[in-house]
Design an enzyme around this catalytic site. Structure first.
Site, PDB file in Angstrom:
ATOM      1  N   ASN A  44      -5.460   7.967   2.548  1.00 28.01           N
ATOM      2  CA  ASN A  44      -6.160   8.938   1.692  1.00 28.01           C
ATOM      3  C   ASN A  44      -7.610   8.475   1.552  1.00 28.01           C
ATOM      4  O   ASN A  44      -7.935   7.350   1.940  1.00 28.01           O
ATOM      5  CB  ASN A  44      -5.465   9.040   0.326  1.00 28.01           C
ATOM      6  CG  ASN A  44      -5.419   7.684  -0.355  1.00 28.01           C
ATOM      7  OD1 ASN A  44      -6.435   7.122  -0.710  1.00 28.01           O
ATOM      8  ND2 ASN A  44      -4.214   7.137  -0.491  1.00 28.01           N
TER       9      ASN A  44
ATOM     10  N   ASP B  25       2.246   7.623  -1.123  1.00 28.83           N
ATOM     11  CA  ASP B  25       3.611   7.848  -1.626  1.00 28.83           C
ATOM     12  C   ASP B  25       4.657   7.715  -0.528  1.00 28.83           C
ATOM     13  O   ASP B  25       5.834   7.521  -0.817  1.00 28.83           O
ATOM     14  CB  ASP B  25       3.699   9.240  -2.269  1.00 28.83           C
ATOM     15  CG  ASP B  25       2.987   9.260  -3.620  1.00 28.83           C
ATOM     16  OD1 ASP B  25       2.951   8.201  -4.277  1.00 28.83           O
ATOM     17  OD2 ASP B  25       2.456  10.325  -4.002  1.00 28.83           O
TER      18      ASP B  25
ATOM     19  N   LYS C 121       0.577   1.400  21.048  1.00 27.94           N
ATOM     20  CA  LYS C 121      -0.088   2.689  20.804  1.00 27.94           C
ATOM     21  C   LYS C 121       0.736   3.817  21.437  1.00 27.94           C
ATOM     22  O   LYS C 121       1.126   3.717  22.609  1.00 27.94           O
ATOM     23  CB  LYS C 121      -1.494   2.642  21.421  1.00 27.94           C
ATOM     24  CG  LYS C 121      -2.285   3.882  21.149  1.00 27.94           C
ATOM     25  CD  LYS C 121      -3.641   3.831  21.821  1.00 27.94           C
ATOM     26  CE  LYS C 121      -4.291   5.186  21.728  1.00 27.94           C
ATOM     27  NZ  LYS C 121      -5.285   5.424  22.738  1.00 27.94           N
TER      28      LYS C 121
ATOM     29  N   PHE D 152      -3.609   5.118 -13.518  1.00 28.95           N
ATOM     30  CA  PHE D 152      -4.504   6.243 -13.275  1.00 28.95           C
ATOM     31  C   PHE D 152      -3.636   7.449 -12.903  1.00 28.95           C
ATOM     32  O   PHE D 152      -2.536   7.282 -12.374  1.00 28.95           O
ATOM     33  CB  PHE D 152      -5.490   5.923 -12.139  1.00 28.95           C
ATOM     34  CG  PHE D 152      -6.776   5.320 -12.646  1.00 28.95           C
ATOM     35  CD1 PHE D 152      -6.779   4.076 -13.248  1.00 28.95           C
ATOM     36  CD2 PHE D 152      -7.978   6.019 -12.529  1.00 28.95           C
ATOM     37  CE1 PHE D 152      -7.952   3.523 -13.741  1.00 28.95           C
ATOM     38  CE2 PHE D 152      -9.163   5.485 -13.011  1.00 28.95           C
ATOM     39  CZ  PHE D 152      -9.157   4.231 -13.618  1.00 28.95           C
TER      40      PHE D 152
ATOM     41  N   LYS E 104       3.267  10.771 -16.671  1.00 30.52           N
ATOM     42  CA  LYS E 104       3.186   9.470 -15.976  1.00 30.52           C
ATOM     43  C   LYS E 104       3.151   8.323 -16.994  1.00 30.52           C
ATOM     44  O   LYS E 104       3.764   7.279 -16.779  1.00 30.52           O
ATOM     45  CB  LYS E 104       1.946   9.408 -15.066  1.00 30.52           C
ATOM     46  CG  LYS E 104       2.149  10.203 -13.787  1.00 30.52           C
ATOM     47  CD  LYS E 104       0.927  10.255 -12.894  1.00 30.52           C
ATOM     48  CE  LYS E 104       1.174  11.323 -11.827  1.00 30.52           C
ATOM     49  NZ  LYS E 104       0.019  11.653 -11.030  1.00 30.52           N
TER      50      LYS E 104
ATOM     51  N   LYS F 195       6.185   5.807 -16.562  1.00 36.20           N
ATOM     52  CA  LYS F 195       5.883   4.475 -16.012  1.00 36.20           C
ATOM     53  C   LYS F 195       5.689   3.430 -17.117  1.00 36.20           C
ATOM     54  O   LYS F 195       5.249   2.320 -16.838  1.00 36.20           O
ATOM     55  CB  LYS F 195       4.661   4.571 -15.099  1.00 36.20           C
ATOM     56  CG  LYS F 195       4.835   5.628 -13.980  1.00 36.20           C
ATOM     57  CD  LYS F 195       3.825   5.500 -12.861  1.00 36.20           C
ATOM     58  CE  LYS F 195       3.906   6.688 -11.915  1.00 36.20           C
ATOM     59  NZ  LYS F 195       3.236   6.468 -10.641  1.00 36.20           N
TER      60      LYS F 195
HETATM   61  N1  CTP Z   1       1.123   4.329  -8.087  1.00 38.05           N
HETATM   62  C1  CTP Z   1       1.852   3.213  -7.699  1.00 38.05           C
HETATM   63  N2  CTP Z   1       2.701   3.285  -6.642  1.00 38.05           N
HETATM   64  C2  CTP Z   1       2.863   4.439  -5.970  1.00 38.05           C
HETATM   65  C3  CTP Z   1       2.126   5.583  -6.358  1.00 38.05           C
HETATM   66  C4  CTP Z   1       1.266   5.494  -7.429  1.00 38.05           C
HETATM   67  O1  CTP Z   1       1.701   2.161  -8.309  1.00 38.05           O
HETATM   68  N3  CTP Z   1       3.685   4.499  -4.945  1.00 38.05           N
HETATM   69  C5  CTP Z   1       0.246   4.240  -9.268  1.00 38.05           C
HETATM   70  C6  CTP Z   1      -1.211   4.512  -8.986  1.00 38.05           C
HETATM   71  O2  CTP Z   1      -1.933   3.316  -8.734  1.00 38.05           O
HETATM   72  C7  CTP Z   1      -1.690   5.150 -10.276  1.00 38.05           C
HETATM   73  C8  CTP Z   1      -0.448   5.849 -10.818  1.00 38.05           C
HETATM   74  O3  CTP Z   1       0.656   5.233 -10.157  1.00 38.05           O
HETATM   75  O4  CTP Z   1      -2.084   4.203 -11.238  1.00 38.05           O
HETATM   76  C9  CTP Z   1      -0.390   7.337 -10.595  1.00 38.05           C
HETATM   77  O5  CTP Z   1      -0.642   7.626  -9.242  1.00 38.05           O
HETATM   78  P1  CTP Z   1      -0.701   9.127  -8.737  1.00 38.05           P
HETATM   79  O6  CTP Z   1      -0.917   9.139  -7.257  1.00 38.05           O
HETATM   80  O7  CTP Z   1      -1.626   9.921  -9.597  1.00 38.05           O
HETATM   81  O8  CTP Z   1       0.740   9.665  -9.080  1.00 38.05           O
HETATM   82  P2  CTP Z   1       2.152   9.487  -8.441  1.00 38.05           P
HETATM   83  O9  CTP Z   1       2.948   8.595  -9.322  1.00 38.05           O
HETATM   84  O10 CTP Z   1       2.071   9.118  -6.998  1.00 38.05           O
HETATM   85  O11 CTP Z   1       2.724  10.954  -8.627  1.00 38.05           O
HETATM   86  P3  CTP Z   1       2.259  12.323  -7.883  1.00 38.05           P
HETATM   87  O12 CTP Z   1       1.819  11.936  -6.500  1.00 38.05           O
HETATM   88  O13 CTP Z   1       3.505  13.156  -7.909  1.00 38.05           O
HETATM   89  O14 CTP Z   1       1.156  12.904  -8.727  1.00 38.05           O
END
Ligand code: CTP
Length: 401
Positions: free
Chosen positions: A208, A277, A287, A322, A336, A340
């Site tokens: 990303n 995710d 490759k 975040f 969240k 969490k």
């Molecule tokens: N985070 C994490 N591990 C993951 C995904 C996210 O520790 N696999 C943490 C990020 O660092 C951030 C928080 O969770 O502090 C929220 O991340 P975000 O991408 O906004 O949300 P997700 O939990 O991934 O949920 P969604 O993608 O459904 O919004």
């Protein structure tokens, strides 16, 4: 950052004097009022006029000048400084300081000031390595002077080695740190930053656009407040902030393993990393060759690092997450926070101009467990980081959760 602070810059005579001119500019840009004092030898390299024009203040150099002493005496200058920076500090200046000699304007001020003094040596490598210089350096450290060690490289005297004036940006950072109240002294904090790369072959990955800027700003501000900072960073192009231990990782699994190993020792953890995710179920050893049939990659979910931290959170630890959203910002962020087990969540709307990935600014909402919500206006990521650490400090000192 240096607004309202008075910095006295002492310049002694070495070729690096020209770099001190840039230092004045950066101090002024950061909001400080700068008073320059030059030794007689320094003026052989660059004239006082340069420093006067850049600092907008008269340059001190002659202890016995009726005119300058009647305007503002050297003792007044010593008293009004919040910080004294010596750049470049020659071997001669350091030797005089170690012996307590006060035979010119600058060395007299150095005995008269009670402000912290940052010594930034610059000289020939052999002079730097000389046992007398090294002994003086130890004496200066014992006397409480802060030392900004010189950098190594190609020197003006055509020799290679230690002796170059430290990078100007590093000197500015040290100055800011010396002028920042050490409100996180004795605290260990962990910050995660950047994206993760989830490889499906050695040269291709899923990721990303996270630049890492928010996490790096948090690490920098915590270090300025004297915390012991560990920055666990996904791949990004930023330099590690000064006084921060950085551990570089690539994938979400690596990031989780590093973080979980050290999480229990932390007083606070702030997860800014944009953890992917999903990861490809398989990674090809070589490759992958292109094929006319196209390519399907099967993905499997990555562990949620923050949720794991929330599940094992020791008493007293502050956990901050975040929430990057493109819709239903407040509600998704609150979900969240609960899911969490966070102390507060920093929510940003990725659709807003000047917020989120890659920008130097951010516009966030901070939602606390109590339900209290603060809407912060667009500000630099360093300012957002300060707001976050202010709240962490409050919680660590037993403030309401
Ligand atoms: N985070 C994490 N591990 C993951 C995904 C996210 O520790 N696999 C943490 C990020 O660092 C951030 C928080 O969770 O502090 C929220 O991340 P975000 O991408 O906004 O949300 P997700 O939990 O991934 O949920 P969604 O993608 O459904 O919004």
């Amino acid at each position: 950052m240096l607004k309202g602070k008075s910095i006295l810059l002492g310049v002694s005579g070495g070729i690096a004097v020209y770099k001190a001119a840039e230092l004045v500019r950066l101090f002024v840009k950061a909001g400080a009022s700068v008073h320059v004092v030059m030794t007689a030898n320094a003026q052989k390299f660059v004239t006082p006029l340069t420093f006067q024009a850049l600092s907008n203040n008269a340059v001190g150099s002659d202890l016995f000048s009726m005119e300058s002493e009647s305007q503002i005496s050297h003792i007044q200058k010593a008293r009004m400084a919040d910080l004294v920076v010596l750049a470049p500090a020659t071997a001669n200046l350091m030797a005089k300081m170690a012996a307590g000699i006060a035979d010119d304007y600058l060395t007299t001020i150095l005995l008269a000031t009670t402000a912290p003094v940052l010594v930034c040596p610059a000289m020939n490598v052999k002079m730097w390595e000389h046992p007398a210089t090294q002994r003086n350096l130890r004496t200066l450290a014992e006397l409480g002077y802060r030392i900004q060690p010189p950098a190594a490289g190609f020197l003006a005297c055509q020799e290679e080695g230690a002796g170059r004036l430290a990078d100007i940006e590093d000197i500015v950072e040290s100055a800011i740190r010396l002028l920042t109240p050490p409100t996180l002294t004795g605290r260990s904090v962990l910050v995660s930053a950047g994206p993760t790369h989830e490889h499906f072959d050695p040269v291709r990955f899923l990721s990303n656009p996270s630049s890492g800027k928010m996490g790096y700003a948090l690490a920098k501000i915590a270090a300025r407040r004297s915390a012991k900072v560990c920055l666990v960073s996904g791949p990004c192009s930023l330099d590690a902030p000064a006084q921060v231990e950085r551990i570089c990782v690539t994938s979400a699994i690596e990031m989780r393993d590093v973080i979980l190993k050290i999480s229990s020792k932390q007083d606070a953890i702030v997860m800014t990393a944009a953890v992917s995710d999903y990861r490809p179920s398989e990674k090809a050893a070589h490759k992958m060759k292109k094929s006319p049939e196209g390519l399907s990659v099967l993905l499997e979910p990555n562990p949620d690092i923050l949720a794991s931290l929330g599940a094992i959170k020791p008493p007293g630890q502050v956990l901050v997450g975040f929430a990057a959203e493109t819709e239903n910002l407040a509600q998704n962020a609150k979900d969240k926070l609960i899911r969490k087990n966070l102390d507060f969540v920093v929510a940003n709307d990725l659709t807003r101009q000047g917020a989120g990935f890659a920008y130097d600014t951010n516009e966030v909402k901070i939602i606390e467990r109590s339900g209290e919500t603060s809407d912060l206006s667009v500000m630099t990521k360093e300012e957002v980081a300060s707001q976050i650490w202010d709240r962490v400090e409050r919680l660590l000192s037993g403030g309401q959760k």
